[in-house]
Design an enzyme around this catalytic site. Sequence first.
Site, short mmCIF file in Angstrom:
data_model
loop_
_atom_site.label_atom_id
_atom_site.label_comp_id
_atom_site.label_asym_id
_atom_site.label_seq_id
_atom_site.Cartn_x
_atom_site.Cartn_y
_atom_site.Cartn_z
N GLN A 78 0.83 -1.20 0.00
CA GLN A 78 0.00 0.00 0.00
C GLN A 78 0.87 1.25 0.00
OE1 GLN A 78 -3.56 -0.35 0.33
NE2 GLN A 78 -3.57 1.79 -0.25
N PHE A 79 1.35 1.65 -1.17
CA PHE A 79 2.24 2.80 -1.26
C PHE A 79 1.57 4.09 -0.80
CE2 PHE A 79 0.08 3.12 -5.30
CZ PHE A 79 0.00 4.48 -5.55
N THR A 80 0.25 4.15 -0.83
CA THR A 80 -0.45 5.38 -0.46
C THR A 80 -0.34 5.69 1.04
OG1 THR A 80 -2.57 4.23 -0.22
CG2 THR A 80 -2.08 5.20 -2.38
#
Length: 150
Positions: A78-80
Site C-alpha cells: 500500500q504505497f499510499t
Amino acid sequence: MRAIIQRVKYASVEITGEIHNKIEHGILLLLGIEDADENEDTSWIIRKVSNMRIFNDEEGVMNKSLLDINGEILIISQFTLFASTKKGNRPSYIAAAKPEIAIPKYEHFLAEWEKETKIQAKAGVFGADMKVELLNDGPVTIFMDSKNKV
C-alpha cells in the site's frame, strides 16, 4: 515502514475479477515501504503485529494475539500510506519506495513473516489493481510507523 492493522472477520483481495487470496478471522495488514526501510523495520513490524493483543479472550477483553488465536493474515502492499497531503489537493507519493526498491523489500517481509511466525503470509500482487474486501471486527484499526518506535 508503515502499517495499517485491521482485525477482521474475513478479508479477500480480488485481481482482474478473480479472488486472488482470502482469509477468515485474523488481520488485514496494509504495508507501506519507503527507501530508508531496513531489515530492522521489517522485524519490528512483524514482532509488533504478530504479538499485538487485539483479539478477545474468554471475557471479551482484547488480550490475545494473532499467534494466540491461530489467526490468518492477508498482507497488501500500500504505497499510499506514504501520501503527503501538505500542499494542494493531489497527494504526493514521493516518500514511497519505487517498485525496484519496494518489491524486494515486500517479498522479504512476506518471507520473514512466515519464518518468524510460522503463519502463512497470504498476499496480493505488488503493483496490481486490487480490490480488497473486508469485514472489520470491532472495528479495530491501528496505524504503525517503524520510524516512530521510540
